[in-house]
Design an enzyme around this catalytic site. Structure first.
Site, short mmCIF file in Angstrom:
data_model
loop_
_atom_site.label_atom_id
_atom_site.label_comp_id
_atom_site.label_asym_id
_atom_site.label_seq_id
_atom_site.Cartn_x
_atom_site.Cartn_y
_atom_site.Cartn_z
N ASP A 17 0.85 -1.20 0.00
CA ASP A 17 0.00 0.00 0.00
C ASP A 17 0.89 1.25 0.00
O ASP A 17 0.60 2.25 -0.68
CB ASP A 17 -0.89 0.00 1.25
CG ASP A 17 -2.17 0.79 1.08
OD1 ASP A 17 -2.26 1.57 0.13
OD2 ASP A 17 -3.08 0.64 1.91
N CYS A 241 -3.80 5.21 -2.25
CA CYS A 241 -4.32 4.33 -3.30
C CYS A 241 -4.35 5.10 -4.61
O CYS A 241 -4.84 6.23 -4.67
CB CYS A 241 -5.72 3.86 -2.95
SG CYS A 241 -6.45 2.85 -4.26
N ASN A 250 -1.19 5.27 4.89
CA ASN A 250 -1.76 4.60 6.06
C ASN A 250 -1.20 5.28 7.30
O ASN A 250 -0.17 5.94 7.25
CB ASN A 250 -1.29 3.14 6.10
CG ASN A 250 -1.79 2.35 4.92
OD1 ASN A 250 -1.18 2.35 3.88
ND2 ASN A 250 -2.91 1.69 5.10
P1 HMG Z 1 -9.39 -5.29 -16.29
O1 HMG Z 1 -8.78 -4.41 -17.33
O2 HMG Z 1 -10.84 -5.16 -16.03
O3 HMG Z 1 -9.04 -6.82 -16.55
O4 HMG Z 1 -8.59 -5.07 -14.95
P2 HMG Z 1 -9.34 -7.77 -17.76
O5 HMG Z 1 -9.60 -9.09 -17.16
O6 HMG Z 1 -10.33 -7.15 -18.70
O7 HMG Z 1 -7.91 -7.81 -18.51
C1 HMG Z 1 -7.36 -6.68 -19.16
C2 HMG Z 1 -5.86 -6.86 -19.24
O8 HMG Z 1 -5.30 -6.93 -17.93
C3 HMG Z 1 -5.41 -8.15 -19.95
O9 HMG Z 1 -4.16 -7.88 -20.55
C4 HMG Z 1 -5.20 -9.08 -18.77
O10 HMG Z 1 -4.31 -10.13 -19.08
C5 HMG Z 1 -4.60 -8.16 -17.76
P3 HMG Z 1 -4.01 -7.53 -22.11
O11 HMG Z 1 -4.59 -8.71 -22.80
O12 HMG Z 1 -4.81 -6.29 -22.31
O13 HMG Z 1 -2.55 -7.33 -22.28
N1 HMG Z 1 -4.81 -8.63 -16.39
C6 HMG Z 1 -3.82 -8.78 -15.47
N2 HMG Z 1 -2.49 -8.56 -15.55
C7 HMG Z 1 -1.78 -8.82 -14.43
N3 HMG Z 1 -2.32 -9.27 -13.27
C8 HMG Z 1 -3.63 -9.48 -13.18
C9 HMG Z 1 -4.44 -9.24 -14.31
N4 HMG Z 1 -5.76 -9.35 -14.55
C10 HMG Z 1 -5.96 -8.97 -15.81
N5 HMG Z 1 -4.14 -9.92 -12.02
C11 HMG Z 1 -7.80 -5.59 -12.77
C12 HMG Z 1 -8.94 -5.72 -13.76
C13 HMG Z 1 -8.31 -5.93 -11.39
C14 HMG Z 1 -6.69 -6.53 -13.17
C15 HMG Z 1 -7.30 -4.12 -12.81
O14 HMG Z 1 -8.37 -3.29 -12.58
C16 HMG Z 1 -6.21 -3.84 -11.82
O15 HMG Z 1 -5.10 -4.36 -11.91
N6 HMG Z 1 -6.49 -2.94 -10.86
C17 HMG Z 1 -5.48 -2.57 -9.87
C18 HMG Z 1 -6.16 -2.21 -8.63
C19 HMG Z 1 -5.15 -1.93 -7.53
O16 HMG Z 1 -4.10 -2.55 -7.45
N7 HMG Z 1 -5.52 -0.97 -6.67
C20 HMG Z 1 -4.73 -0.67 -5.53
C21 HMG Z 1 -4.81 -1.75 -4.48
S1 HMG Z 1 -6.31 -1.72 -3.53
C22 HMG Z 1 -5.98 -0.59 -2.26
O17 HMG Z 1 -4.96 0.04 -2.24
C23 HMG Z 1 -6.99 -0.51 -1.16
C24 HMG Z 1 -6.55 -1.22 0.13
O18 HMG Z 1 -5.32 -0.70 0.60
C25 HMG Z 1 -7.63 -1.01 1.20
C26 HMG Z 1 -7.99 0.47 1.33
O19 HMG Z 1 -7.19 1.27 1.79
O20 HMG Z 1 -9.10 0.77 0.87
C27 HMG Z 1 -6.39 -2.72 -0.08
MG MG Z 2 -5.10 1.03 1.78
#
Ligand code: HMG
Ligand code: MG
Length: 301
Positions: A17, A241, A250
């Site tokens: 994070d 984020c 955090n």
């Molecule tokens: P998407 O575009 O909807 O996925 O993303 P898709 O299934 O349509 O695939 C599109 C492309 O992404 C494809 O590649 C997939 O292979 C690839 P292309 O054919 O175009 O080259 N793909 C991936 N690549 C690597 N790893 C994967 C993956 N899945 C699909 N797992 C997805 C959906 C969830 C992947 C995207 O939206 C994403 O990566 N989001 C990132 C979100 C993130 O990391 N946010 C920060 C963390 S959460 C946070 O910080 C909150 C927390 O701290 C709690 C709080 O404080 O609230 C936890």
């Molecule tokens: Mg967080």
């Protein structure tokens, strides 16, 4: 109100994070060193990285290198974020102890963060949870925007109740009540935790408070008074984020440890060594630590 626990378990989420939103690329070697310094300081749980799309979060593209580079210490639990099966399959190669599926109590945030609705996210998480359990890997669920959302504003506890119920339904073992943008104040945070407690026992509900409005320590205290004893924090107060504009880091692990030790609560963490870990990453990033406790202690050295 429950008794305050005499022990607290912290997950340092700094390497994940904390660094995910960092604009300048942070070399894998620095992330590895940070994880090692955290475990040497006594952290028993570390959230290391995310198996997400590198197009969405470039900073986490080195996940394999980081996970494989850590000299693992017995008794330390390494967790990673996996939003879907593709992410889980990639994570499996690196053998984390726990994976985190991350959903949101707000529809708009779910869309912005993981590109799907809450209902769709649960459909995606279900096979991930099943596969993790089959592989003997623990499963945590993060519930973002549990009190407020950057797009929808205030979030009612009923939304947390709904999401926690869905997470329980697919077999998530413990949940994080996350104040993603740090807008919560004690009573509202307590209401969100209360909602999670309808579905999970107190041992399986943790607090994840960003400190944007400076409320994270107050919110931690409020959660402690409910009997919550698991929290997440970032060394040096790193973080934010990428899909929550204006979301600061955090709460700093150093600040939390100072509070807890001051209350006679055990964490197993050596504050001086933790401050050094925070100094290490702050020096690399070229800015002062976000921890007030670290800055105060360093000024006395
Ligand atoms: P998407 O575009 O909807 O996925 O993303 P898709 O299934 O349509 O695939 C599109 C492309 O992404 C494809 O590649 C997939 O292979 C690839 P292309 O054919 O175009 O080259 N793909 C991936 N690549 C690597 N790893 C994967 C993956 N899945 C699909 N797992 C997805 C959906 C969830 C992947 C995207 O939206 C994403 O990566 N989001 C990132 C979100 C993130 O990391 N946010 C920060 C963390 S959460 C946070 O910080 C909150 C927390 O701290 C709690 C709080 O404080 O609230 C936890
Ligand atoms: Mg967080």
């Amino acid at each position: 109100m429950n008794d305050i626990s005499s022990q607290v378990r912290l997950i340092d989420v700094g390497p994940r994070d904390g660094l995910q939103n960092e604009k300048q690329p942070v070399p894998a070697a620095v992330k590895i060193e940070l994880v090692q310094r955290l475990q040497a300081a006594g952290l028993r749980e570390i959230e290391v990285t995310s198996y997400v799309s590198p197009k969405w979060v470039p900073q986490m593209a080195d996940k394999h290198e980081v996970m494989r580079g850590i000299r693992r210490q017995a008794g330390v639990r390494y967790s990673v974020l996996t939003p879907n099966l593709k992410g889980f399959e990639a994570a499996l190669l690196d053998q984390p102890h726990e994976i985190v599926v991350f959903g949101a109590a707000s529809e708009a945030f779910s869309q912005k963060n993981i590109n799907c609705s809450i209902a769709q996210s649960i459909e995606r998480f279900a096979p991930v949870v099943e596969a993790a359990k089959a592989a003997g890997i623990a499963v945590r669920g993060a519930m973002s925007c549990a009190v407020g959302c950057p797009y929808e504003g205030e979030i009612a506890p009923e939304r947390v109740d709904y999401l926690a119920g869905l997470m329980k339904g697919i077999g998530v073992q413990r949940v994080d009540v996350a104040d993603t943008i740090g807008v919560g104040t004690p009573k509202r945070v307590q209401a969100a935790i209360e909602a999670a407690l309808k579905h999970f026992p107190i041992d399986h509900v943790s607090g994840h408070f960003h400190d944007t409005y400076g409320q994270a320590l107050s919110n931690t205290l409020a959660a402690l008074h409910m009997g919550v004893w698991n929290f997440q924090s970032s060394v040096a107060g790193l973080g934010g984020c990428p899909y929550a504009r204006g979301a600061n880091g955090n709460v700093a692990t150093e600040d939390l440890v100072y509070l807890l030790h001051g209350m006679g609560i055990e964490t197993g963490i050596d504050l001086a060594a933790l401050v050094d870990a925070g100094q290490f990453i702050s020096a690399h990033l070229g800015r002062p630590s976000g921890s007030r406790v670290a800055r105060a202690l360093l000024s006395r050295r």
